[in-house]
Design a protein around this motif. Structure first.
Motif, mmCIF file in Angstrom:
data_model
loop_
_atom_site.group_PDB
_atom_site.id
_atom_site.type_symbol
_atom_site.label_atom_id
_atom_site.label_comp_id
_atom_site.label_asym_id
_atom_site.label_seq_id
_atom_site.Cartn_x
_atom_site.Cartn_y
_atom_site.Cartn_z
ATOM 1 N N VAL A 1 11.982 18.640 -60.465
ATOM 2 C CA VAL A 1 12.917 19.766 -60.397
ATOM 3 C C VAL A 1 12.769 20.670 -61.610
ATOM 4 C CG1 VAL A 1 14.668 18.686 -58.934
ATOM 5 C CG2 VAL A 1 14.716 18.285 -61.391
ATOM 6 N N LYS A 2 12.950 21.966 -61.388
ATOM 7 C CA LYS A 2 13.003 22.966 -62.442
ATOM 8 C C LYS A 2 14.122 23.938 -62.084
ATOM 9 C CE LYS A 2 9.219 24.824 -64.012
ATOM 10 N NZ LYS A 2 7.897 25.504 -64.098
ATOM 11 N N ALA A 3 14.584 24.678 -63.084
ATOM 12 C CA ALA A 3 15.626 25.678 -62.839
ATOM 13 C C ALA A 3 14.993 26.950 -62.296
ATOM 14 C CB ALA A 3 16.386 25.970 -64.130
ATOM 15 N N SER A 4 15.625 27.541 -61.303
ATOM 16 C CA SER A 4 15.181 28.831 -60.809
ATOM 17 C C SER A 4 15.908 29.928 -61.573
ATOM 18 C CB SER A 4 15.467 28.956 -59.308
ATOM 19 O OG SER A 4 16.870 28.866 -59.084
ATOM 20 N N GLN A 5 15.499 31.166 -61.367
ATOM 21 C CA GLN A 5 16.186 32.279 -62.018
ATOM 22 C C GLN A 5 17.610 32.361 -61.475
ATOM 23 O OE1 GLN A 5 14.972 34.017 -64.553
ATOM 24 N NE2 GLN A 5 13.095 32.789 -64.439
ATOM 25 N N GLY A 6 18.543 32.659 -62.355
ATOM 26 C CA GLY A 6 19.941 32.707 -61.937
ATOM 27 C C GLY A 6 20.521 31.329 -61.714
ATOM 28 N N PHE A 7 20.031 30.343 -62.490
ATOM 29 C CA PHE A 7 20.489 28.966 -62.316
ATOM 30 C C PHE A 7 21.995 28.852 -62.517
ATOM 31 C CE2 PHE A 7 21.752 24.939 -64.204
ATOM 32 C CZ PHE A 7 21.296 24.031 -63.263
ATOM 33 N N PHE A 8 22.598 27.973 -61.708
ATOM 34 C CA PHE A 8 24.011 27.647 -61.841
ATOM 35 C C PHE A 8 24.150 26.136 -61.689
ATOM 36 C CE2 PHE A 8 28.427 27.209 -60.482
ATOM 37 C CZ PHE A 8 29.066 28.067 -61.363
ATOM 38 N N PRO A 9 24.981 25.479 -62.505
ATOM 39 C CA PRO A 9 25.133 24.014 -62.399
ATOM 40 C C PRO A 9 25.407 23.585 -60.967
ATOM 41 C CG PRO A 9 26.289 24.825 -64.324
ATOM 42 C CD PRO A 9 25.822 26.050 -63.575
ATOM 43 N N SER A 10 24.706 22.545 -60.543
ATOM 44 C CA SER A 10 24.802 22.117 -59.151
ATOM 45 C C SER A 10 24.673 20.607 -59.069
ATOM 46 C CB SER A 10 23.714 22.807 -58.313
ATOM 47 O OG SER A 10 22.432 22.558 -58.874
ATOM 48 N N GLN A 11 24.350 20.094 -57.890
ATOM 49 C CA GLN A 11 24.217 18.655 -57.686
ATOM 50 C C GLN A 11 23.137 18.372 -56.656
ATOM 51 O OE1 GLN A 11 27.172 15.894 -55.530
ATOM 52 N NE2 GLN A 11 27.680 15.551 -57.691
ATOM 53 N N ILE A 12 22.403 17.281 -56.882
ATOM 54 C CA ILE A 12 21.392 16.826 -55.931
ATOM 55 C C ILE A 12 21.823 15.477 -55.378
ATOM 56 C CG2 ILE A 12 19.014 16.017 -55.675
ATOM 57 C CD1 ILE A 12 18.122 18.010 -57.674
ATOM 58 N N ARG A 13 21.674 15.305 -54.070
ATOM 59 C CA ARG A 13 21.943 14.009 -53.450
ATOM 60 C C ARG A 13 20.669 13.525 -52.777
ATOM 61 N NH1 ARG A 13 26.774 12.284 -49.191
ATOM 62 N NH2 ARG A 13 26.105 10.104 -48.940
ATOM 63 N N ILE A 14 20.257 12.304 -53.113
ATOM 64 C CA ILE A 14 19.024 11.722 -52.591
ATOM 65 C C ILE A 14 19.333 10.363 -51.968
ATOM 66 C CG2 ILE A 14 16.743 10.793 -53.185
ATOM 67 C CD1 ILE A 14 16.833 13.801 -53.317
ATOM 68 N N THR A 15 18.806 10.130 -50.775
ATOM 69 C CA THR A 15 18.867 8.801 -50.169
ATOM 70 C C THR A 15 17.445 8.274 -50.025
ATOM 71 O OG1 THR A 15 18.824 9.744 -47.936
ATOM 72 C CG2 THR A 15 20.988 9.299 -48.915
ATOM 73 N N THR A 16 17.288 6.971 -50.164
ATOM 74 C CA THR A 16 15.970 6.344 -50.066
ATOM 75 C C THR A 16 15.936 5.378 -48.888
ATOM 76 O OG1 THR A 16 16.677 4.675 -51.676
ATOM 77 C CG2 THR A 16 15.475 6.579 -52.519
ATOM 78 N N GLU A 17 14.729 5.029 -48.450
ATOM 79 C CA GLU A 17 14.571 4.213 -47.258
ATOM 80 C C GLU A 17 15.084 2.793 -47.420
ATOM 81 O OE1 GLU A 17 10.522 4.466 -45.994
ATOM 82 O OE2 GLU A 17 10.783 6.487 -45.140
ATOM 83 N N ASP A 18 15.337 2.362 -48.665
ATOM 84 C CA ASP A 18 15.900 1.036 -48.872
ATOM 85 C C ASP A 18 17.433 1.057 -48.872
ATOM 86 O OD1 ASP A 18 16.367 2.325 -51.246
ATOM 87 O OD2 ASP A 18 15.622 0.704 -52.534
ATOM 88 N N GLY A 19 18.017 2.199 -48.497
ATOM 89 C CA GLY A 19 19.466 2.294 -48.415
ATOM 90 C C GLY A 19 20.131 2.847 -49.653
ATOM 91 N N GLY A 20 19.354 3.238 -50.666
ATOM 92 C CA GLY A 20 19.927 3.775 -51.889
ATOM 93 C C GLY A 20 20.503 5.172 -51.675
ATOM 94 N N ASP A 21 21.597 5.462 -52.357
ATOM 95 C CA ASP A 21 22.256 6.768 -52.264
ATOM 96 C C ASP A 21 22.547 7.239 -53.686
ATOM 97 O OD1 ASP A 21 23.498 9.026 -51.431
ATOM 98 O OD2 ASP A 21 25.273 8.041 -50.594
ATOM 99 N N TYR A 22 21.914 8.337 -54.097
ATOM 100 C CA TYR A 22 21.991 8.796 -55.485
ATOM 101 C C TYR A 22 22.565 10.205 -55.549
ATOM 102 C CZ TYR A 22 18.632 4.965 -55.992
ATOM 103 O OH TYR A 22 17.996 3.743 -55.955
ATOM 104 N N HIS A 23 23.495 10.404 -56.488
ATOM 105 C CA HIS A 23 24.098 11.710 -56.733
ATOM 106 C C HIS A 23 23.834 12.087 -58.186
ATOM 107 C CE1 HIS A 23 26.628 11.583 -53.014
ATOM 108 N NE2 HIS A 23 26.424 10.287 -53.194
ATOM 109 N N PHE A 24 23.256 13.267 -58.406
ATOM 110 C CA PHE A 24 22.958 13.705 -59.763
ATOM 111 C C PHE A 24 23.512 15.092 -60.022
ATOM 112 C CE2 PHE A 24 19.287 11.046 -58.502
ATOM 113 C CZ PHE A 24 19.454 10.009 -59.407
ATOM 114 N N PRO A 25 24.495 15.235 -60.919
ATOM 115 C CA PRO A 25 24.847 16.578 -61.389
ATOM 116 C C PRO A 25 23.666 17.157 -62.145
ATOM 117 C CG PRO A 25 26.542 14.964 -61.948
ATOM 118 C CD PRO A 25 25.336 14.197 -61.508
#
Length: 253
Positions: A63-87
């Motif tokens: 990940v990199k910041a785009s122009q006009g970046f604003f604080p956000s959040q990413i949510r990722i799920t993996t095939e082993d059932g993992g669920d990750y939330h990252f501010p």
């Protein structure tokens, strides 16, 4: 493209940091932050318009910041059932890290590779003292010094030292570089051009303890600096006012 992004990942900081749910991931415009998951990423990555995100090797998110970046959040799920939330927040000093999530939830070091000539020069500069100080600034017993800028091929090496002689830790937020005209008239718009480093050694040292110091090596692709222009460096303290400003004219480059 995949092989190119793999090279970017390998050139990131070689010590991985443990990431747990809700830990903040820091990004910037010019440094790639990577997260390696213990299993294949299952969901399509929807980073929105504030981030530039890609998946490499099935389980690595960059990940990199785009122009006009604003604080956000990413949510990722993996095939082993993992669920990750990252501010996700913006910070030059804390961006560009390689995080690895292991099944054992232990931090794992990234395999080292042979250094490139540019990395060899950077390592040598990082191991020595700052000599021939070109410019410096001081505020609140915190001092920044810039050593003579070195050139190798088409690369500029910028050696920066920050000394904290106060009794309070100095938390580095980000460092900004730009070229600007020294003299302008009321009818002339100030020409300011931001310069982005291609590599940063020491960027993982975000806190300079009381009585301590930090040494940073930034590399740049060669850029023109005309007479009447200067390279400016702004060093910002997180949640503080001890911000430092350095100026280097063309004659000192």
């Amino acid at each position: 493209m995949k092989s190119f992004e793999s090279i970017i990942i390998l050139t990131l900081i070689c010590i991985a940091n443990l990431v747990s749910g809700q830990d903040t991931i820091y990004v910037s415009h010019n440094k790639t932050t990577a997260i390696e998951f213990p299993a294949r990423i299952a969901n399509p990555v929807n980073a929105g318009r504030h981030l530039i995100a890609a998946v490499t090797g099935d389980n690595v998110l960059t990940v990199k910041a785009s122009q006009g970046f604003f604080p956000s959040q990413i949510r990722i799920t993996t095939e082993d059932g993992g669920d990750y939330h990252f501010p996700v927040a913006f910070s030059y000093g804390r961006a560009g890290r390689f995080y690895r999530l292991a099944n054992s939830q232990e931090t794992v070091a990234v395999d080292a590779r042979r250094k490139t000539p540019k990395e060899e020069v950077s390592s040598k500069l990082a191991s020595g003292r700052v000599r021939n100080v070109v410019t410096s600034d001081k505020k609140g017993r915190v001092k920044a010094e810039l050593g003579q800028i070195s050139v190798s091929g088409n690369t500029l090496f910028y050696k920066l030292k920050i000394e904290n002689n106060s009794s309070i830790n100095y938390d580095l937020d980000f460092v900004r570089f730009y070229v600007r005209d020294l003299k302008t008239t009321k009818r002339t718009v100030t020409q300011e051009r931001e310069i982005h480093p291609t590599q940063a050694i020491g960027a993982s040292q975000n806190t300079i303890t009381a009585g301590g110091s930090g040494l940073y090596i930034f590399t740049f692709d060669k850029f023109p600096l005309a007479k009447g222009q200067a390279l400016f460096t702004e060093i910002y303290e997180k949640n503080g006012a001890r911000n430092l400003y350095l100026k280097v004219t063309a004659e000192k480059m």
